[in-house]
Design a protein around this motif. Structure first.
Motif, PDB file in Angstrom:
ATOM      1  N   LEU A 151     -69.435 -73.154 -73.270  1.00 64.67           N
ATOM      2  CA  LEU A 151     -68.196 -72.841 -73.270  1.00 64.67           C
ATOM      3  C   LEU A 151     -67.390 -71.291 -73.565  1.00 64.67           C
ATOM      4  O   LEU A 151     -66.587 -71.109 -73.113  1.00 64.67           O
ATOM      5  N   GLN A 152     -68.371 -70.864 -74.282  1.00 64.66           N
ATOM      6  CA  GLN A 152     -67.962 -69.640 -75.060  1.00 64.66           C
ATOM      7  C   GLN A 152     -68.879 -68.480 -74.426  1.00 64.66           C
ATOM      8  O   GLN A 152     -68.767 -67.240 -74.810  1.00 64.66           O
ATOM      9  N   GLY A 153     -69.638 -68.694 -73.736  1.00 65.03           N
ATOM     10  CA  GLY A 153     -70.684 -67.680 -73.172  1.00 65.03           C
ATOM     11  C   GLY A 153     -72.091 -68.000 -72.823  1.00 65.03           C
ATOM     12  O   GLY A 153     -72.276 -69.210 -73.110  1.00 65.03           O
ATOM     13  N   ASP A 154     -72.784 -67.021 -72.261  1.00 67.81           N
ATOM     14  CA  ASP A 154     -74.052 -67.423 -71.848  1.00 67.81           C
ATOM     15  C   ASP A 154     -75.329 -66.725 -72.482  1.00 67.81           C
ATOM     16  O   ASP A 154     -76.172 -67.284 -72.351  1.00 67.81           O
ATOM     17  N   GLN A 155     -74.911 -65.725 -73.285  1.00 68.72           N
ATOM     18  CA  GLN A 155     -76.127 -65.084 -74.079  1.00 68.72           C
ATOM     19  C   GLN A 155     -75.970 -65.481 -75.621  1.00 68.72           C
ATOM     20  O   GLN A 155     -75.138 -65.613 -76.195  1.00 68.72           O
ATOM     21  N   VAL A 156     -77.173 -65.607 -76.105  1.00 65.26           N
ATOM     22  CA  VAL A 156     -77.162 -65.739 -77.577  1.00 65.26           C
ATOM     23  C   VAL A 156     -77.154 -64.467 -78.421  1.00 65.26           C
ATOM     24  O   VAL A 156     -78.076 -63.875 -78.106  1.00 65.26           O
ATOM     25  N   PHE A 191     -93.865 -52.299 -71.118  1.00 64.16           N
ATOM     26  CA  PHE A 191     -94.605 -53.129 -70.460  1.00 64.16           C
ATOM     27  C   PHE A 191     -95.381 -54.289 -71.156  1.00 64.16           C
ATOM     28  O   PHE A 191     -96.012 -53.860 -72.101  1.00 64.16           O
ATOM     29  N   GLY A 192     -95.127 -55.542 -70.911  1.00 66.81           N
ATOM     30  CA  GLY A 192     -95.804 -56.251 -72.030  1.00 66.81           C
ATOM     31  C   GLY A 192     -96.397 -57.554 -70.989  1.00 66.81           C
ATOM     32  O   GLY A 192     -95.966 -58.010 -69.937  1.00 66.81           O
ATOM     33  N   ASP A 193     -97.697 -58.047 -71.591  1.00 66.11           N
ATOM     34  CA  ASP A 193     -98.242 -59.025 -70.748  1.00 66.11           C
ATOM     35  C   ASP A 193     -98.069 -60.473 -71.752  1.00 66.11           C
ATOM     36  O   ASP A 193     -98.716 -60.764 -72.672  1.00 66.11           O
ATOM     37  N   ILE A 194     -96.753 -60.935 -71.346  1.00 68.82           N
ATOM     38  CA  ILE A 194     -96.125 -62.063 -71.979  1.00 68.82           C
ATOM     39  C   ILE A 194     -96.542 -63.323 -71.408  1.00 68.82           C
ATOM     40  O   ILE A 194     -96.009 -63.573 -70.283  1.00 68.82           O
ATOM     41  N   LYS A 241     -72.396 -55.237 -72.074  1.00 62.95           N
ATOM     42  CA  LYS A 241     -72.853 -53.989 -72.909  1.00 62.95           C
ATOM     43  C   LYS A 241     -74.532 -54.117 -73.122  1.00 62.95           C
ATOM     44  O   LYS A 241     -75.174 -53.301 -73.478  1.00 62.95           O
ATOM     45  N   GLU A 242     -74.730 -55.314 -73.473  1.00 60.73           N
ATOM     46  CA  GLU A 242     -76.099 -55.676 -73.601  1.00 60.73           C
ATOM     47  C   GLU A 242     -76.499 -57.202 -73.135  1.00 60.73           C
ATOM     48  O   GLU A 242     -75.878 -57.855 -72.899  1.00 60.73           O
ATOM     49  N   ASP A 243     -77.670 -56.812 -72.550  1.00 60.42           N
ATOM     50  CA  ASP A 243     -78.250 -58.117 -71.712  1.00 60.42           C
ATOM     51  C   ASP A 243     -79.552 -58.745 -72.642  1.00 60.42           C
ATOM     52  O   ASP A 243     -80.475 -58.063 -72.701  1.00 60.42           O
ATOM     53  N   VAL A 244     -79.404 -59.754 -73.262  1.00 62.94           N
ATOM     54  CA  VAL A 244     -80.426 -60.258 -73.925  1.00 62.94           C
ATOM     55  C   VAL A 244     -81.358 -61.377 -73.376  1.00 62.94           C
ATOM     56  O   VAL A 244     -80.927 -62.252 -72.618  1.00 62.94           O
ATOM     57  N   LEU A 245     -82.314 -61.012 -73.180  1.00 67.37           N
ATOM     58  CA  LEU A 245     -83.413 -61.739 -72.541  1.00 67.37           C
ATOM     59  C   LEU A 245     -84.264 -62.573 -73.515  1.00 67.37           C
ATOM     60  O   LEU A 245     -85.332 -62.088 -73.830  1.00 67.37           O
ATOM     61  N   TYR A 246     -83.476 -63.435 -74.141  1.00 65.42           N
ATOM     62  CA  TYR A 246     -84.102 -63.930 -75.576  1.00 65.42           C
ATOM     63  C   TYR A 246     -85.539 -64.716 -75.292  1.00 65.42           C
ATOM     64  O   TYR A 246     -86.229 -64.856 -76.363  1.00 65.42           O
ATOM     65  N   HIS A 247     -85.731 -65.459 -74.268  1.00 63.65           N
ATOM     66  CA  HIS A 247     -87.072 -66.087 -73.911  1.00 63.65           C
ATOM     67  C   HIS A 247     -88.038 -65.104 -74.172  1.00 63.65           C
ATOM     68  O   HIS A 247     -89.410 -65.603 -74.450  1.00 63.65           O
ATOM     69  N   ILE A 248     -87.926 -63.818 -73.810  1.00 64.58           N
ATOM     70  CA  ILE A 248     -89.366 -63.056 -73.975  1.00 64.58           C
ATOM     71  C   ILE A 248     -89.018 -61.755 -74.999  1.00 64.58           C
ATOM     72  O   ILE A 248     -89.526 -60.765 -74.904  1.00 64.58           O
ATOM     73  N   SER A 249     -87.979 -62.084 -75.746  1.00 70.78           N
ATOM     74  CA  SER A 249     -87.874 -61.368 -76.922  1.00 70.78           C
ATOM     75  C   SER A 249     -87.634 -59.729 -76.564  1.00 70.78           C
ATOM     76  O   SER A 249     -87.880 -58.901 -77.148  1.00 70.78           O
ATOM     77  N   LEU A 250     -86.617 -59.511 -75.555  1.00 71.96           N
ATOM     78  CA  LEU A 250     -86.405 -58.321 -75.173  1.00 71.96           C
ATOM     79  C   LEU A 250     -84.604 -58.140 -74.952  1.00 71.96           C
ATOM     80  O   LEU A 250     -84.091 -59.121 -74.845  1.00 71.96           O
ATOM     81  N   SER A 251     -84.239 -57.092 -74.984  1.00 71.10           N
ATOM     82  CA  SER A 251     -82.705 -56.871 -74.932  1.00 71.10           C
ATOM     83  C   SER A 251     -82.512 -55.523 -74.281  1.00 71.10           C
ATOM     84  O   SER A 251     -83.385 -54.386 -74.739  1.00 71.10           O
ATOM     85  N   SER A 252     -81.598 -55.345 -73.484  1.00 70.25           N
ATOM     86  CA  SER A 252     -81.377 -53.888 -72.669  1.00 70.25           C
ATOM     87  C   SER A 252     -80.714 -53.033 -73.925  1.00 70.25           C
ATOM     88  O   SER A 252     -80.691 -52.069 -73.718  1.00 70.25           O
ATOM     89  N   GLY A 253     -80.292 -53.509 -74.988  1.00 70.83           N
ATOM     90  CA  GLY A 253     -79.432 -52.872 -75.946  1.00 70.83           C
ATOM     91  C   GLY A 253     -80.381 -52.327 -76.992  1.00 70.83           C
ATOM     92  O   GLY A 253     -80.246 -51.336 -77.706  1.00 70.83           O
ATOM     93  N   PHE A 271     -83.240 -71.959 -65.600  1.00 67.57           N
ATOM     94  CA  PHE A 271     -82.397 -71.715 -66.750  1.00 67.57           C
ATOM     95  C   PHE A 271     -81.118 -70.912 -66.379  1.00 67.57           C
ATOM     96  O   PHE A 271     -79.920 -71.098 -67.306  1.00 67.57           O
ATOM     97  N   TYR A 272     -80.944 -70.289 -65.430  1.00 69.88           N
ATOM     98  CA  TYR A 272     -79.798 -69.642 -65.083  1.00 69.88           C
ATOM     99  C   TYR A 272     -78.721 -70.013 -64.010  1.00 69.88           C
ATOM    100  O   TYR A 272     -77.887 -70.863 -64.545  1.00 69.88           O
TER     101      TYR A 272
END
Length: 251
Positions: free
Chosen positions: A217-222, A43-46, A23-35, A154-155
């Motif tokens: 053990l309970q998931g991959d996304q923060v 577009f960001g120069d991060i 439902k939501e893909d959290v890309l937390y290392h670069i502070s973005l989320s598809s939700g 990381f993945y």
């Protein structure tokens, strides 16, 4: 494994069918989320540094700084975040031993076309001292001593299901993580192996203190709210600050 995910125009391929069902893909290392972000419009120069290459560059130069400054009795402590294995979010992990993805306690380097292995040894007494201090000053935090797996990725290297590629299923991932848990691997991160190896090679006492942002053990996304994550991320700093104060006789 089912269909792959492909972008509409640029031909980028995600060989991981699990992404489609999120439902939501959290890309937390670069502070973005598809939700919460319109990723098509953004577009960001991060600039973002993490993992063994970044910590290696930093330590080479900081170790040289210590040498030129003629520092004595040097202690390095890495603080940061990690994924817990069997530990709830907010737990603090003080690393007893760092191992790589094959459970080997040394760092491998390619130097002049040859393989060099350097033992990843942390100071056990320093780890125990920090653990004792944490128990004394922050008894309400869950703090453990344990082994840390340091990965180069990381993945896939951490058995996640939410990367661009995934050639295994959730059952295989959970079986792997449970095996690690049985071997007293309590967390995963991406710096401890190089940190331990370089400190040991330089004759510097080193320790690693990380806070778990989730239980793998309970998931991959923060998915923890930002304000709670911020509080958790202060915990290693709090413990290390108390350690420094005690060492300096400021208590």
């Amino acid at each position: 494994m089912g269909d792959i995910s492909r972008s509409e125009s640029d031909g980028v391929i995600l060989k991981n069918p699990n992404i489609v069902s999120l439902k939501e893909d959290v890309l937390y290392h670069i502070s973005l989320s598809s939700g919460t972000h319109d990723l098509k419009e953004m577009f960001g120069d991060i600039k973002h540094g993490m993992g063994i290459p970044s910590v290696s560059i930093m330590l080479h130069e900081v170790i040289k700084l210590m040498y030129h400054a003629q520092c004595k009795n040097v202690t390095f402590i890495r603080i940061g975040t990690c994924g817990g294995i069997g530990l709830p979010g907010g737990s603090l992990v003080i690393t007893e031993e760092a191992v790589d993805g094959l459970m080997r306690p040394y760092l491998e380097l390619h130097v002049l076309g040859k393989m060099v292995q350097r033992p990843a040894i942390l100071d056990s007494e320093l780890a125990k001292e920090i653990k004792s201090l944490a128990n004394e000053k922050f008894p309400h935090y869950k703090t453990v001593l344990g082994r840390t797996m340091c990965t180069y990725d990381f993945y896939e290297g951490q058995g996640r299901l939410d990367g661009a590629f995934c050639d295994y299923d959730e059952e295989s991932k959970l079986a792997y993580l449970r095996k690690l848990e049985e071997m007293n691997i309590v967390n995963m991160e991406m710096e401890s192996l190089a940190f331990a190896a370089m400190c040991n090679h330089a004759g510097i006492k080193g320790a690693v203190v990380c806070v778990a942002l989730l239980n793998r053990l309970q998931g991959d996304q923060v998915n923890t709210p930002k304000e709670i994550l911020e509080e958790w991320q202060h915990r290693p700093q709090e413990i290390v600050a108390e350690f420094i104060k005690r060492r300096l006789g400021m208590e």
